[in-house]
Each structure stands twice: as structure tokens, then as C-alpha cells.
Write a protein that holds these residues in place. Structure first.
Motif, PDB file in Angstrom:
ATOM      1  N   PRO A 122       0.774  -1.289  -0.170  1.00  0.00           N
ATOM      2  CA  PRO A 122       0.108  -0.170   0.078  1.00  0.00           C
ATOM      3  C   PRO A 122       0.885   1.343  -0.223  1.00  0.00           C
ATOM      4  N   VAL A 124       0.955   5.489   0.305  1.00  0.00           N
ATOM      5  CA  VAL A 124       0.522   6.782   0.762  1.00  0.00           C
ATOM      6  C   VAL A 124       1.105   7.715   0.353  1.00  0.00           C
ATOM      7  N   ALA A 157      -5.711  -2.982   4.853  1.00  0.00           N
ATOM      8  CA  ALA A 157      -5.149  -2.539   3.614  1.00  0.00           C
ATOM      9  C   ALA A 157      -5.797  -2.378   2.425  1.00  0.00           C
ATOM     10  N   SER A 161      -7.867   0.861   1.128  1.00  0.00           N
ATOM     11  CA  SER A 161      -7.234   1.448  -0.333  1.00  0.00           C
ATOM     12  C   SER A 161      -7.817   1.010  -1.620  1.00  0.00           C
ATOM     13  N   TYR A 162      -7.507   1.933  -2.611  1.00  0.00           N
ATOM     14  CA  TYR A 162      -8.234   1.234  -3.944  1.00  0.00           C
ATOM     15  C   TYR A 162      -6.883   1.041  -5.136  1.00  0.00           C
ATOM     16  N   LYS A 312      -1.822  -0.140  -5.163  1.00  0.00           N
ATOM     17  CA  LYS A 312      -2.794   0.072  -4.120  1.00  0.00           C
ATOM     18  C   LYS A 312      -2.593   1.366  -3.362  1.00  0.00           C
ATOM     19  N   VAL A 313      -3.601   2.370  -3.543  1.00  0.00           N
ATOM     20  CA  VAL A 313      -3.189   3.698  -2.975  1.00  0.00           C
ATOM     21  C   VAL A 313      -4.102   3.805  -1.890  1.00  0.00           C
ATOM     22  N   VAL A 314      -3.727   4.301  -0.547  1.00  0.00           N
ATOM     23  CA  VAL A 314      -4.294   4.150   0.642  1.00  0.00           C
ATOM     24  C   VAL A 314      -5.393   5.578   0.714  1.00  0.00           C
ATOM     25  N   ASP A 315      -6.324   5.330   0.975  1.00  0.00           N
ATOM     26  CA  ASP A 315      -7.213   6.437   1.289  1.00  0.00           C
ATOM     27  C   ASP A 315      -7.038   6.978   2.776  1.00  0.00           C
TER      28      ASP A 315
END
Length: 332
Positions: A122, A124, A157, A161-162, A312-315
Motif C-alpha cells: 500500500p 500513501v 489495507a 485502499s483502492y 494500491k493507494v491508501v485513502d
């Protein structure tokens, strides 16, 4: 179990010629170091945490590690920096093996170099670059906290994440086939040379494909987003073909570089399914990725596709909310 967070600080991000030709903000090494130090402070919210920092030729990483408090163990990743994008790509590949989450300080180019090499770790993203479509303006301390709770498992995670898409160009040129990958966009520019790499003249844009699009974004994704909005985790993307404003079927106003709003003629703008090609045939052109010119081409057919295979980008808000709901921040 130690929660291990990787940290990438790109000294070159936010330093190109668009500070002179447009209104892009400056992110100097002092500001990046201070942001990185805030990331370490945020990671300290987890009792057993370690931050591994990508070394760089500017000495930012050395200063960040030296300033770390006793609450967080910090050290340098074992690679020899050369001062170019290769450092970021090599660090991301190493983080794929040793990190539970990665914080990236940079722009779209830095995030592309990380995202295409970090696998499913992931990410950020913190905006410190020029083109900042993917990274967001978030406080470094908050970003560090989000990465820490994901790395620690206090926030799931997968749930916070998306999967970000990419744009991939297959270039069939005069002598060989080449590939250019962008995280947010790949464009085709009516110019002969890469030059300074930065895209400065909106009138030279022939078009491109965006994996995400919204009118508040910069460059091709912003122009395409005035017609079709595509969320970062939506499948597919949007293809756009520009034309002289006086000849086009419609005109749009969009931010083409920071500080510049341009009127662009649009002949074709349509949603694309994942993997659907958007074609250009050129005699001479340059293929760009995420707002930077990458590849000079001659007598080429260029097929650009939006592909659902990015990082995989973390919100950040979702990660902290999930940890709070699980009672992570409260002691009784």
C-alpha cells in the motif's frame, strides 16, 4: 511484529522549469525534509514501528534519519543512490520485499516510478511535485499515521485502499516497438524532441488517454474531465483528441499546467473500457507520461490503453477512521 514503513523522498520533485513559465509551487529540500520528519512523527503512533528511508544524493534521507526521535526506529535502505529516477524504482522494488506500507513524497512521476515497481504494498502519496494529479495535499504527520496503521494491521489495507489505474502506450515505430506507461495520463505531443521534458505549450497536445479524469485536475486528465469524469478506481479511462480551437467540434477550458488555464479544441472525447485502444498515427511526435515528455517517435502508430493494474493507494481518511473505529487510538 514490527510495522515497517518505507519512505521515498524525491529531491528533484517540484523543481522543474514550470516554476518559471507557470505558477507551479516550489518544494525545496528543506520543505521536503521537514515533511519527511513529520512522516516519522506520525509513524510513531504505532509502538513497534520502523521507517526505512530511500537514500539520495542530496542528503535529505541522512538528515531525516539523524533527526528521528526515540519513538521510531529509522534507517537507510541499502542501495547506492545515483541521483536519478532509477533510485526511486530500485527502492520501490526493494520495498516490495521489506515494507508493509510506503509513503511517497513527490509528484506524479515519482508516484509512477514507485507504483510500477512496488507491487501490492500500500502507498500513501503526499504532494511535493509539479504535476500532482495522483498525490494529495496531506500533512506529513497524518500521512505517516495512515501508513503506520495500515502497516500495523490496525486498518485493513484492502478495505482502506483502492487500485489506481495506469495508461499504457504501445508505440509501433519505424524500427522497433516501445512502451510508455503513465500513472494518470499518457499523451501525444506535436513536437520533435523531449527537450526539458516538461509540457509547456498546451497547443502542442494532440491528445491522449487518462486513467482518471476530473475538471479539477491538471493536464490531459483535467481537460478530459471537463467532458467525462473518471474516478481513480473506476475501470477503464477516457481518451481525448485535441484540434485547433477554430476547427474543433467543441472547446473546453482546463488547467494545462499549474497557473495556466487554456482553451482547447476537442474533436473526440470518450470513455474507454479497460484495455480498449485509443489510436494515433504520427510522422513525428513525442509521447508523454504524467505531464513529462518521455519518448521521441517517427512514423509510428500509437495505441494507448487504460489498464486497471496500478498501485494500491491508501485513502488516508478511511485508514484513520478504520483504526479509530477499532479503538486503536484510545487506551482504557
Amino acid at each position: 511484529m514490527t510495522a515497517r514503513v518505507g519512505l521515498v523522498v524525491n529531491p528533484a520533485a517540484g523543481r522543474d522549469i514550470r516554476r518559471l513559465t507557470g505558477g507551479a509551487s516550489v518544494s525545496n529540500n528543506y520543505a521536503k525534509r521537514r515533511t519527511a520528519e513529520c512522516v516519522l512523527a506520525g509513524v510513531g503512533v504505532v509502538d513497534d514501528a520502523e521507517v526505512v528511508v530511500m537514500p539520495d544524493t542530496s542528503g535529505i534521507a541522512d538528515q531525516v534519519v539523524a533527526s528521528a526521535s526515540d519513538d521510531v526506529e529509522a534507517g537507510l535502505l541499502g542501495i547506492e543512490p545515483t541521483g536519478g529516477p532509477r533510485d526511486t524504482r530500485l527502492a520501490a522494488a526493494r520495498f516490495r520485499e521489506v515494507a508493509d506500507a510506503v509513503v511517497v513524497l513527490g509528484g506524479d512521476g515519482t508516484n509512477r516510478d514507485v507504483g510500477t515497481n512496488v507491487g501490492d504494498v500500500p502507498v500513501v502519496s503526499v504532494s511535493t511535485g509539479t504535476n500532482n494529479v495522483v498525490p494529495t495535499a496531506v500533512d506529513g504527520t497524518v500521512a505517516g499515521m495512515a501508513a503506520a496503521v495500515v502497516a500495523d494491521g490496525a486498518a485493513d489495507a484492502d478495505a482502506v485502499s483502492y487500485r489506481h489505474g495506469t495508461a499504457v502506450a504501445q508505440v509501433d515505430g519505424r524500427t522497433k516497438r516501445e512502451t510508455v506507461t503513465g500513472l494518470a495520463t499518457v499523451g501525444v505531443v506535436d513536437e520533435a524532441f523531449v527537450g526539458t521534458r516538461a509540457l509547456l505549450d498546451a497547443g502542442s497536445l494532440l491528445g491522449g488517454v487518462a486513467s482518471r479524469a476530473a475538471p479539477g485536475e491538471i493536464g490531459i486528465s483535467g481537460a478530459a474531465g471537463t467532458v467525462h469524469r473518471v474516478e481513480p478506481d473506476d475501470p477503464g479511462g477516457v481518451g481525448v483528441r485535441f484540434a485547433p480551437a477554430e476547427e474543433a467540434t467543441r472547446r473546453v477550458r482546463a488547467v494545462t499546467v499549474p497557473g495556466v488555464v487554456s482553451e482547447l479544441g476537442v474533436d473526440d472525447c470518450r470513455r474507454l473500457d479497460a484495455g480498449e485502444p485509443f489510436l494515433f498515427e504520427v510522422e513525428t511526435a513525442v509521447v508523454s507520461a504524467d505531464g513529462e515528455r518521455e519518448l521521441e517517435v517517427r512514423d509510428a502508430e500509437i495505441a494507448i490503453r487504460a489498464v486497471d493494474d496500478g498501485p494500491k493507494v491508501v485513502d488516508v481518511d478511511a485508514a484513520l477512521a478504520a483504526a479509530a473505529e477499532a479503538g486503536f487510538f484510545v487506551e482504557r
